[in-house]
Design a protein around this motif. Sequence first.
Motif, PDB file in Angstrom:
ATOM      1  N   ILE A 214       0.893  -1.187  -0.137  1.00  0.00           N
ATOM      2  CA  ILE A 214      -0.095   0.054  -0.025  1.00  0.00           C
ATOM      3  C   ILE A 214       0.931   1.304   0.061  1.00  0.00           C
ATOM      4  O   ILE A 214       0.578   2.347  -0.677  1.00  0.00           O
ATOM      5  N   LYS A 215       2.154   1.276   0.712  1.00  0.00           N
ATOM      6  CA  LYS A 215       2.738   2.360   0.778  1.00  0.00           C
ATOM      7  C   LYS A 215       3.500   2.537  -0.775  1.00  0.00           C
ATOM      8  O   LYS A 215       3.410   3.792  -1.234  1.00  0.00           O
ATOM      9  N   LYS A 216       3.751   1.449  -1.566  1.00  0.00           N
ATOM     10  CA  LYS A 216       4.271   1.646  -2.717  1.00  0.00           C
ATOM     11  C   LYS A 216       3.154   2.263  -3.816  1.00  0.00           C
ATOM     12  O   LYS A 216       3.216   3.017  -4.624  1.00  0.00           O
ATOM     13  N   SER A 217       1.889   1.650  -3.647  1.00  0.00           N
ATOM     14  CA  SER A 217       0.764   1.973  -4.329  1.00  0.00           C
ATOM     15  C   SER A 217       0.291   3.655  -4.123  1.00  0.00           C
ATOM     16  O   SER A 217       0.154   4.059  -5.285  1.00  0.00           O
ATOM     17  N   ALA A 218       0.361   4.061  -3.011  1.00  0.00           N
ATOM     18  CA  ALA A 218       0.016   5.442  -2.788  1.00  0.00           C
ATOM     19  C   ALA A 218       1.154   6.397  -3.298  1.00  0.00           C
ATOM     20  O   ALA A 218       0.918   7.407  -3.763  1.00  0.00           O
ATOM     21  N   ASP A 219       2.620   5.922  -3.392  1.00  0.00           N
ATOM     22  CA  ASP A 219       3.636   6.605  -3.959  1.00  0.00           C
ATOM     23  C   ASP A 219       3.188   6.659  -5.349  1.00  0.00           C
ATOM     24  O   ASP A 219       3.623   7.623  -6.056  1.00  0.00           O
ATOM     25  N   MET A 220       2.911   5.447  -5.967  1.00  0.00           N
ATOM     26  CA  MET A 220       2.632   5.605  -7.428  1.00  0.00           C
ATOM     27  C   MET A 220       1.587   6.448  -7.764  1.00  0.00           C
ATOM     28  O   MET A 220       1.560   7.041  -8.713  1.00  0.00           O
ATOM     29  N   ALA A 221       0.532   6.593  -6.968  1.00  0.00           N
ATOM     30  CA  ALA A 221      -0.626   7.419  -7.231  1.00  0.00           C
ATOM     31  C   ALA A 221      -0.140   9.012  -7.450  1.00  0.00           C
ATOM     32  O   ALA A 221      -0.601   9.793  -8.152  1.00  0.00           O
ATOM     33  N   VAL A 222       1.200   9.147  -6.827  1.00  0.00           N
ATOM     34  CA  VAL A 222       1.721  10.485  -6.938  1.00  0.00           C
ATOM     35  C   VAL A 222       2.513  10.837  -8.269  1.00  0.00           C
ATOM     36  O   VAL A 222       2.612  11.887  -8.709  1.00  0.00           O
ATOM     37  N   HIS A 223       3.484   9.784  -8.471  1.00  0.00           N
ATOM     38  CA  HIS A 223       4.349   9.911  -9.458  1.00  0.00           C
ATOM     39  C   HIS A 223       3.839   9.147 -10.800  1.00  0.00           C
ATOM     40  O   HIS A 223       4.731   9.272 -11.625  1.00  0.00           O
ATOM     41  N   SER A 224       2.987   8.323 -10.844  1.00  0.00           N
ATOM     42  CA  SER A 224       2.728   7.714 -12.103  1.00  0.00           C
ATOM     43  C   SER A 224       1.192   7.874 -12.470  1.00  0.00           C
ATOM     44  O   SER A 224       0.464   8.691 -11.925  1.00  0.00           O
ATOM     45  N   GLY A 225       0.943   7.639 -13.846  1.00  0.00           N
ATOM     46  CA  GLY A 225      -0.438   7.627 -14.497  1.00  0.00           C
ATOM     47  C   GLY A 225      -1.382   6.805 -13.710  1.00  0.00           C
ATOM     48  O   GLY A 225      -1.085   5.639 -13.040  1.00  0.00           O
ATOM     49  N   LEU A 226      -2.628   7.148 -13.802  1.00  0.00           N
ATOM     50  CA  LEU A 226      -3.546   5.981 -13.140  1.00  0.00           C
ATOM     51  C   LEU A 226      -3.442   4.749 -13.607  1.00  0.00           C
ATOM     52  O   LEU A 226      -3.623   3.756 -12.927  1.00  0.00           O
ATOM     53  N   GLU A 227      -3.524   4.503 -14.867  1.00  0.00           N
ATOM     54  CA  GLU A 227      -3.444   3.385 -15.634  1.00  0.00           C
ATOM     55  C   GLU A 227      -2.309   2.212 -14.906  1.00  0.00           C
ATOM     56  O   GLU A 227      -2.482   1.249 -14.658  1.00  0.00           O
ATOM     57  N   GLU A 228      -1.159   2.940 -15.032  1.00  0.00           N
ATOM     58  CA  GLU A 228       0.075   2.310 -14.450  1.00  0.00           C
ATOM     59  C   GLU A 228      -0.381   1.773 -12.806  1.00  0.00           C
ATOM     60  O   GLU A 228       0.001   0.558 -12.448  1.00  0.00           O
ATOM     61  N   GLY A 229      -0.906   2.820 -12.134  1.00  0.00           N
ATOM     62  CA  GLY A 229      -1.052   2.698 -10.719  1.00  0.00           C
ATOM     63  C   GLY A 229      -2.051   1.637 -10.512  1.00  0.00           C
ATOM     64  O   GLY A 229      -2.041   0.505  -9.517  1.00  0.00           O
ATOM     65  N   LEU A 230      -3.161   1.583 -11.288  1.00  0.00           N
ATOM     66  CA  LEU A 230      -4.236   0.334 -11.228  1.00  0.00           C
ATOM     67  C   LEU A 230      -3.707  -0.789 -11.519  1.00  0.00           C
ATOM     68  O   LEU A 230      -4.034  -1.725 -10.729  1.00  0.00           O
ATOM     69  N   GLU A 231      -2.745  -0.917 -12.574  1.00  0.00           N
ATOM     70  CA  GLU A 231      -2.345  -2.039 -12.923  1.00  0.00           C
ATOM     71  C   GLU A 231      -1.312  -2.651 -11.591  1.00  0.00           C
ATOM     72  O   GLU A 231      -1.495  -3.814 -11.417  1.00  0.00           O
ATOM     73  N   TYR A 232      -0.599  -1.794 -10.939  1.00  0.00           N
ATOM     74  CA  TYR A 232       0.188  -2.162  -9.895  1.00  0.00           C
ATOM     75  C   TYR A 232      -0.638  -2.778  -8.759  1.00  0.00           C
ATOM     76  O   TYR A 232      -0.223  -3.825  -8.210  1.00  0.00           O
ATOM     77  N   ASP A 233      -1.851  -1.862  -8.515  1.00  0.00           N
ATOM     78  CA  ASP A 233      -2.596  -2.546  -7.390  1.00  0.00           C
ATOM     79  C   ASP A 233      -3.136  -3.780  -7.536  1.00  0.00           C
ATOM     80  O   ASP A 233      -3.368  -4.754  -6.778  1.00  0.00           O
ATOM     81  N   TYR A 234      -3.389  -4.048  -8.814  1.00  0.00           N
ATOM     82  CA  TYR A 234      -4.414  -5.369  -9.244  1.00  0.00           C
ATOM     83  C   TYR A 234      -3.248  -6.602  -9.044  1.00  0.00           C
ATOM     84  O   TYR A 234      -3.706  -7.383  -8.481  1.00  0.00           O
ATOM     85  N   GLN A 235      -2.106  -6.274  -9.408  1.00  0.00           N
ATOM     86  CA  GLN A 235      -0.948  -7.166  -9.464  1.00  0.00           C
ATOM     87  C   GLN A 235      -0.570  -7.422  -7.975  1.00  0.00           C
ATOM     88  O   GLN A 235      -0.637  -8.603  -7.588  1.00  0.00           O
ATOM     89  N   LEU A 236      -0.613  -6.546  -7.424  1.00  0.00           N
ATOM     90  CA  LEU A 236      -0.288  -6.575  -5.768  1.00  0.00           C
ATOM     91  C   LEU A 236      -1.439  -7.549  -5.103  1.00  0.00           C
ATOM     92  O   LEU A 236      -1.344  -8.081  -4.326  1.00  0.00           O
ATOM     93  N   PHE A 237      -2.546  -6.899  -5.450  1.00  0.00           N
ATOM     94  CA  PHE A 237      -3.889  -7.599  -4.964  1.00  0.00           C
ATOM     95  C   PHE A 237      -3.801  -9.063  -4.923  1.00  0.00           C
ATOM     96  O   PHE A 237      -4.031 -10.017  -3.955  1.00  0.00           O
ATOM     97  N   LYS A 238      -3.458  -9.346  -6.418  1.00  0.00           N
ATOM     98  CA  LYS A 238      -3.448 -11.013  -6.805  1.00  0.00           C
ATOM     99  C   LYS A 238      -2.142 -11.702  -5.727  1.00  0.00           C
ATOM    100  O   LYS A 238      -2.348 -12.791  -5.188  1.00  0.00           O
ATOM    101  N   ARG A 239      -1.034 -11.212  -5.855  1.00  0.00           N
ATOM    102  CA  ARG A 239      -0.167 -11.738  -4.853  1.00  0.00           C
ATOM    103  C   ARG A 239      -0.317 -11.804  -3.434  1.00  0.00           C
ATOM    104  O   ARG A 239      -0.301 -12.928  -2.539  1.00  0.00           O
ATOM    105  N   LEU A 240      -1.234 -10.697  -2.906  1.00  0.00           N
ATOM    106  CA  LEU A 240      -1.258 -10.610  -1.320  1.00  0.00           C
ATOM    107  C   LEU A 240      -2.603 -11.918  -1.026  1.00  0.00           C
ATOM    108  O   LEU A 240      -2.634 -12.518   0.027  1.00  0.00           O
ATOM    109  N   LEU A 241      -3.373 -12.045  -2.194  1.00  0.00           N
ATOM    110  CA  LEU A 241      -4.385 -13.122  -1.956  1.00  0.00           C
ATOM    111  C   LEU A 241      -3.645 -14.451  -1.798  1.00  0.00           C
ATOM    112  O   LEU A 241      -4.241 -15.423  -0.961  1.00  0.00           O
ATOM    113  N   GLU A 242      -2.515 -14.560  -2.135  1.00  0.00           N
ATOM    114  CA  GLU A 242      -1.820 -16.115  -1.980  1.00  0.00           C
ATOM    115  C   GLU A 242      -1.071 -16.013  -0.657  1.00  0.00           C
ATOM    116  O   GLU A 242      -0.519 -17.072  -0.122  1.00  0.00           O
TER     117      GLU A 242
END
Length: 264
Positions: A214-242
């Motif tokens: 989440i720390k990385k995700s929030a930092d991405m919201a500041v310095h990257s575009g929305l699409e890249e941020g959404l993709e990061y969150d979704y990949q992280l979400f899948k990893r955390l599910l495991e």
Amino acid sequence: DESLDTVLVEFDDERGVGTLTMNRPDALNALNGQLRDDIIAGLEALEARNEDDEGVALRAVVLEGAGEKAFCAGADIGGFSDESAGGSSTRSHYDVIRDFPAPVIAKIDGYCLGGGLETALACDFRLASEGSTFGFPEVNLGILPGAGGVQYVSKLASPAVAKELAMTGEHISAARADEEGIVNHVYPDDEFEDEVDAFVTDLAGQAPLAIQGIKKSADMAVHSGLEEGLEYDYQLFKRLLETEDHAEGAAAFAEDREPEFEGK
Ligand code: HXC
């Protein structure tokens, strides 16, 4: 617990909470090269605790200032031309705080000015006592906040607020800083210790891998575009599910008990 020249390092292995105290109270904890280096060394010492097996591994860090008057009154005016952004390290303490793998909470009780405010802005959370004051006095010295202060305040509050602080050099109250979104919470002075402690205890009890992501995700919201941020969150979400922590969280919910997360 250990101490560096200008930073006290403590570790509470029941909660996994480290505390770094900037310890130059006679100079209102002004940042000289030694203090910058010691903040980095203190964070590195706390991070190394992760490899320990005794007690809970590091979950959160509190950064505070020694003495009654200040979190940090900024760069040490006695000698900042020789050390422009950092001390003798190649990475600044601002970078090390931003990239640190656990949340860092700025516990602000008193003056939080210039590079001190930028240090707080590099942290993940800013918790302030009612009597604290904030400002960028750099303009009075003919310079600007050199570690991203105008950028951060423009994003947290607005460009107009950033300009007001950085162009006037005036201090603002904790209440105003709260209104503008520059701090997370302001607490009455007599409840400050307990409220910060409760905030940190809650944070330290959360699942560490989720917190890091989440720390990385929030930092991405500041310095990257929305699409890249959404993709990061979704990949992280899948990893955390495991993770085991996800299974533990779900089991605890089903069994109506508190979860015990291990960062796995
Ligand atoms: C060195 C400092 C200091 C600083 C305070 N002190 N701030 N020393 N660097 N930034 C020292 C004082 O010299 C004094 O030492 C002691 O701390 C107590 O401070 P007083 O001024 O006596 O206290 P008070 O009257 O309560 O005023 C508090 C204050 C004031 C309003 C915070 O100290 C102040 O304006 N400080 C300067 C703030 C500032 O300009 N910071 C730097 C911003 S520039 P003695 O020995 O007399 O007791 C910056 C970015 C630079 O941070 C970027 C470089 C790359």
